[in-house]
Design an enzyme around this catalytic site. Structure first.
Site, mmCIF file in Angstrom:
data_model
loop_
_atom_site.group_PDB
_atom_site.id
_atom_site.type_symbol
_atom_site.label_atom_id
_atom_site.label_comp_id
_atom_site.label_asym_id
_atom_site.label_seq_id
_atom_site.Cartn_x
_atom_site.Cartn_y
_atom_site.Cartn_z
ATOM 1 N N HIS A 111 75.537 30.703 51.657
ATOM 2 C CA HIS A 111 75.166 29.313 51.977
ATOM 3 C C HIS A 111 75.465 28.393 50.803
ATOM 4 C CE1 HIS A 111 72.550 29.850 55.702
ATOM 5 N NE2 HIS A 111 73.050 31.040 55.442
ATOM 6 N N ARG A 127 50.052 -1.581 78.947
ATOM 7 C CA ARG A 127 50.565 -0.281 79.344
ATOM 8 C C ARG A 127 49.469 0.499 80.051
ATOM 9 N NH1 ARG A 127 49.804 4.974 76.062
ATOM 10 N NH2 ARG A 127 47.796 4.386 76.911
ATOM 11 N N HIS A 166 44.031 0.688 71.933
ATOM 12 C CA HIS A 166 44.062 1.743 72.947
ATOM 13 C C HIS A 166 42.659 1.896 73.499
ATOM 14 C CE1 HIS A 166 44.070 6.069 74.126
ATOM 15 N NE2 HIS A 166 45.318 5.825 74.439
ATOM 16 N N GLU A 189 45.607 7.723 67.415
ATOM 17 C CA GLU A 189 45.587 9.194 67.562
ATOM 18 C C GLU A 189 45.290 9.855 66.215
ATOM 19 O OE1 GLU A 189 46.484 11.283 70.519
ATOM 20 O OE2 GLU A 189 45.597 12.779 69.188
HETATM 21 C C1 HCA Z 1 43.066 11.552 74.156
HETATM 22 C C2 HCA Z 1 43.886 10.396 74.695
HETATM 23 C C3 HCA Z 1 45.348 10.502 74.508
HETATM 24 C C4 HCA Z 1 45.926 9.266 75.165
HETATM 25 C C5 HCA Z 1 47.394 9.217 75.307
HETATM 26 C C6 HCA Z 1 47.900 7.957 75.924
HETATM 27 C C7 HCA Z 1 45.924 11.767 75.145
HETATM 28 O O1 HCA Z 1 42.898 12.515 74.864
HETATM 29 O O2 HCA Z 1 42.582 11.445 73.024
HETATM 30 O O3 HCA Z 1 47.251 6.933 75.845
HETATM 31 O O4 HCA Z 1 48.998 7.988 76.494
HETATM 32 O O5 HCA Z 1 46.454 12.601 74.442
HETATM 33 O O6 HCA Z 1 45.799 11.879 76.358
HETATM 34 O O7 HCA Z 1 45.664 10.541 73.127
HETATM 35 CU CU CU Z 2 46.683 12.169 72.378
#
Ligand code: HCA
Ligand code: CU
Length: 380
Positions: free
Chosen positions: A290, A132, A72, A13
């Site tokens: 404080h 997952r 991912h 991310e």
């Molecule tokens: C994105 C994908 C993701 C994936 C989240 C996950 C999101 O839009 O870039 O794998 O649970 O926010 O949906 O980051």
């Molecule tokens: Cu995301």
């Protein structure tokens, strides 16, 4: 809410953050730092994204980290195969299930999504990897669609299902409700992923845990798509207040600042002034009332103990709001002995000047020192 696990996604991310460019060496540094900190999982950008991304995935999977490595990918067979071949411990697959994404992004319907998910999950499991399944944009997806897919993948033995607030629209109460409902439907672990568009990412993560989620996605200082996701440090702040022993026992909290600085530098931003724990004023106390209470007993105005994170508290003593207790404490730090009456007198001076202009620490110190010097001069 104890016993949660962190899926640290700075290297996935976080790479979607506007400024992010991580070369291999930087990725490895970040992965090692996160591993040392004690995160449970490190999530990596898809090997299908680019050739270098694929190589980096392989390199990090080979480091022999204590944390499990994940990559991912989109929920399809060709991505899943590439993911498995990188040598990571587990694969996170995701597909959009909201009408927005089904219509405008990938154009597939729910039955197709379910069947593909099952094929992908069975394949990844057959390779001996953790798997997952997550639905992008979960909070704008049809609840019946979501539960149908999640219960189908739960039945075939997925390790975790994920809920993602991709657009950051969810409120804590909505999160609680959805996770609670899902908890009643699946028996596998539940991972959650919250974007921070409306500033709810930490609160949403906490509510998810309250409702039975087991895993939280984070990134360092929250970097990610748009304004990012639940920040690692902010989650630590929230969780140490909830269960200090668990959090302190599990994570090397005193490394937090170093990791944040490492990532902030890599993506060329500053750690925000109001960042939980590491923001420059996170443990600064200013108003006289404080300061007095804090000097007496820090629990009065501090819910987090700075030393748990290797940070220190700072009592401001150079403003118009300053009270004499802060000046007394500062005089002691400067090794200047003064009576209470003298401290009160110098406090009046400091406040008078601070009413006219902002004072630097040095300004206030000079006033205290001069005052003290004149006292001893008077004696002679
Ligand atoms: C994105 C994908 C993701 C994936 C989240 C996950 C999101 O839009 O870039 O794998 O649970 O926010 O949906 O980051
Ligand atoms: Cu995301």
């Amino acid at each position: 809410v104890s016993n949660f696990k962190i899926i640290e996604s700075t290297l996935r991310e976080g790479e979607q953050f506007a400024n992010a460019f991580f070369d291999t060496e930087t990725k490895i540094k970040i992965a090692r730092a996160l591993d040392d900190f004690g995160v449970d999982y490190i999530e990596l950008t898809s090997p299908a994204a680019s050739e270098q991304s694929r190589k980096d995935c392989e390199a990090i999977a080979k480091l022999g980290l204590r944390a499990k490595t994940l990559t991912h990918v989109r929920c399809n067979m060709s991505d899943a195969k590439m993911a498995v071949e990188t040598g990571v411990d587990g694969v996170d697959v995701v597909i959009g299930t909201s009408s927005h994404l089904m219509e405008h992004s990938h154009g597939k319907d729910i039955t197709y999504i379910k069947n593909t998910a099952i094929e992908v999950i069975e394949y990844v499991k057959s390779c001996g990897k953790e798997i997952r399944f997550s639905s992008e944009d979960s909070f704008r997806s049809d609840l019946v669609d979501l539960l149908t897919i999640y219960s189908a993948v739960d039945k075939i033995g997925v390790d975790r299902v994920g809920i993602a607030d991709t657009v950051g629209c969810a409120t804590p109460r909505q999160v609680y409700d959805l996770v609670r409902t899902l908890r009643g439907v699946v028996s596998c672990d539940i991972e959650t992923h919250f974007h921070n568009d409306t500033g709810c990412a930490i609160a949403n993560a906490y509510c998810a845990l309250e409702a039975g989620a087991t895993h939280i996605d984070t990134s360092v200082i929250g970097i990610g798509e748009r304004n990012g996701i639940t920040p690692l440090g902010g989650l630590m702040a929230r969780m140490i207040v909830a269960d200090r022993d668990y959090v302190k026992g599990k994570y090397k909290l005193e490394k937090l600042k170093e990791i944040e600085d490492l990532v902030a530098e890599a993506v060329e931003v500053n750690v925000p002034f109001n960042n939980p724990i590491t923001g420059f004023c996170a443990f600064t106390h200013k108003a006289g009332i404080h300061a007095k209470a804090i000097l007496n007993n820090p629990s009065t105005y501090e819910i987090i103990t700075p030393s748990d994170f290797g940070m220190s508290r700072y009592v401001h003593f150079a403003s118009r709001l300053t009270g004499w207790n802060a000046i007394k404490s500062r005089a002691e730090q400067l090794d200047l002995r003064m009576t209470e009456a003298q401290i009160k007198a110098v406090t009046v001076k400091i406040k008078a000047l601070a009413d006219v202009r902002p004072l630097a620490i040095d300004d206030a110190d000079s006033i205290i020192r001069n005052f003290h010097f004149n006292l001893s001069a008077d004696k002679e």
